[in-house]
Design a protein around this motif. Sequence first.
Motif, mmCIF file in Angstrom:
data_model
loop_
_atom_site.group_PDB
_atom_site.id
_atom_site.type_symbol
_atom_site.label_atom_id
_atom_site.label_comp_id
_atom_site.label_asym_id
_atom_site.label_seq_id
_atom_site.Cartn_x
_atom_site.Cartn_y
_atom_site.Cartn_z
ATOM 1 N N HIS A 117 -56.195 4.432 29.724
ATOM 2 C CA HIS A 117 -54.839 3.999 29.409
ATOM 3 C C HIS A 117 -53.863 5.150 29.643
ATOM 4 O O HIS A 117 -54.164 6.303 29.303
ATOM 5 C CB HIS A 117 -54.755 3.553 27.947
ATOM 6 C CG HIS A 117 -55.697 2.445 27.599
ATOM 7 N ND1 HIS A 117 -55.582 1.173 28.117
ATOM 8 C CD2 HIS A 117 -56.795 2.419 26.790
ATOM 9 C CE1 HIS A 117 -56.559 0.419 27.644
ATOM 10 N NE2 HIS A 117 -57.307 1.149 26.846
ATOM 11 N N GLY A 424 -53.279 -3.202 27.143
ATOM 12 C CA GLY A 424 -51.976 -3.782 27.436
ATOM 13 C C GLY A 424 -50.811 -3.118 26.742
ATOM 14 O O GLY A 424 -49.650 -3.431 27.027
ATOM 15 N N ASP A 427 -50.156 0.103 29.424
ATOM 16 C CA ASP A 427 -50.518 0.006 30.834
ATOM 17 C C ASP A 427 -49.323 -0.173 31.772
ATOM 18 O O ASP A 427 -49.381 0.223 32.933
ATOM 19 C CB ASP A 427 -51.514 -1.138 31.049
ATOM 20 C CG ASP A 427 -52.804 -0.903 30.281
ATOM 21 O OD1 ASP A 427 -53.094 0.267 29.988
ATOM 22 O OD2 ASP A 427 -53.506 -1.876 29.974
ATOM 23 N N LYS A 428 -48.239 -0.769 31.290
ATOM 24 C CA LYS A 428 -47.079 -1.008 32.142
ATOM 25 C C LYS A 428 -45.915 -0.143 31.690
ATOM 26 O O LYS A 428 -45.501 -0.185 30.535
ATOM 27 C CB LYS A 428 -46.669 -2.492 32.102
ATOM 28 C CG LYS A 428 -45.566 -2.843 33.082
ATOM 29 C CD LYS A 428 -45.269 -4.333 33.052
ATOM 30 C CE LYS A 428 -44.177 -4.705 34.055
ATOM 31 N NZ LYS A 428 -43.865 -6.161 34.015
#
Length: 518
Positions: A117, A424, A427-428
């Motif tokens: 991550h 999640g 991650d972005k």
Amino acid sequence: MSTTIFLGGADADGSGTPDDAQALLLKAANRHGIVAGATGTGKTVTLQVMAQAFADAGVPVFAADVKGDLSGIAFPGTDTHKAHGSFTSRAESIAMGPLTYSAAPVIFWDVFGEKGHPVRTTIAEMGPVLLSSLMGLTDVQEGILNIAFQYADDHCVDNPDFLILDLKDLRKLLAHLGEPGVREEVSRKYGNVAPASLAAVQRELLVLERAGAEAFFGEPALQLSDFMRTTTDGRGYVNILDATKLINSPKLYSTFLLWLLSELFEQLPEIGDPEKPRLVFFFDEAHLLFNDTPPALLQKIEQVVRLIRSKGVGVYFVTQNPRDVPESVLAQLGNRIQHALRAYTPMEQKAVKSAAASFRPNPGFKTETVITELGVGEALVSTLDPKGTPSVVQRTLIRPPASRLGPVTDAERAEILKASPVLGQYDKMVDRESAYEILTKKEADAAKLAEKARLEAEKEKEAAAKAKAKAKAPAKGRTTTRSRRMSPTERATNTAATTISREVTRYILRGIFGNMKK
């Protein structure tokens, strides 16, 4: 639950007993420590043993995996290993009892987001001191950076979104400070902003970007609570930072770990000396932290190491030689594990003497000699007793790990990541409005106003020209003055007309008055 971590047993004669056991008190684990030794002597295995033992005791762990070998802690081990022989035999030789193989709960992290991550922080959270160290700035250049941070802080009062979150924010802010009008204003308010110094900071920022730091700065920023997770059955997570790529940028690697320590120090509350640490932090390749460290930053490191234990954090430096760590920091490391050192050169012999002198002597052997004789997996161990006093140094065979030695496969890593409790969450990358967007909009608005002013000026100029031309034009209905010069045809015509007129006039006059006088 056990109050100690079993490290190994004294095995000088090959027949260990329970009385020879070397253990680390959990209550003293926040008094920090060091794991040292030459390459190939077993430091990584010792780190793995300690990390899993802390996790089993319910203590979250952070460790940087420089070579990739530590990732195997996520899977159960096997009895034999080509480099270490039978682990069952080793366990029996140190009176450890039955060896049960198991995995530790793991969360993989990676600054570049490739093998774990993503780990990010913001420029604002990093601060000008650490950022200046990371960029290798001079005192004058660091002053420029401090002015930039103060400028942003002051503007946040009127606009809370005026934040320096990533490198493009800082790049835009430095360019903004370099504009002539802004530079003069900032120099009057905060101090001189010399164009040459400002340009030097911008160049170092470019170097930092090319080193891969752009992936590290941004949002969402790491929440320290995600480093301090425990499983439902009470075990601590082992947070492994994959540093196989990051270590190629040593300055970024060491500054990142120092930033993490600083954040722990700033955010965690005081808890004194707990029954066990809240977090154990392993700093591998620790020499990188202290190489060419400015005095002011070294003082900050000493302060963090000295005071962070009261926050319940234990820091363990992993390095080849204890001399890699400054004396002021080394003096604060109560738990020591020393693997073999080589002593072929005068400098290496001096290092061995220095390492031996850091232990409480054992009357049964000469520490300086034993350091050079230790085999792979053996170490000299001294830990703090319940009163906080270092124990007499013992020659120790480190216990075998319960988890796998060696790296995980890409497929295995992917499975661990899919089951991660923070899947999640990081991650972005998120790019919200900050200093870059605000300054870009300000520049765009200024450009529009300038263009509008230019067009209005052109219109006024055009109107003035028309008014001037109109003023010179004749009034409506007035006969246009012709040129007094005549062409030859006009002159001939005019002469003929004049002659005819004259003859007609004479004819009329003769008719009326008779003959004219001659």
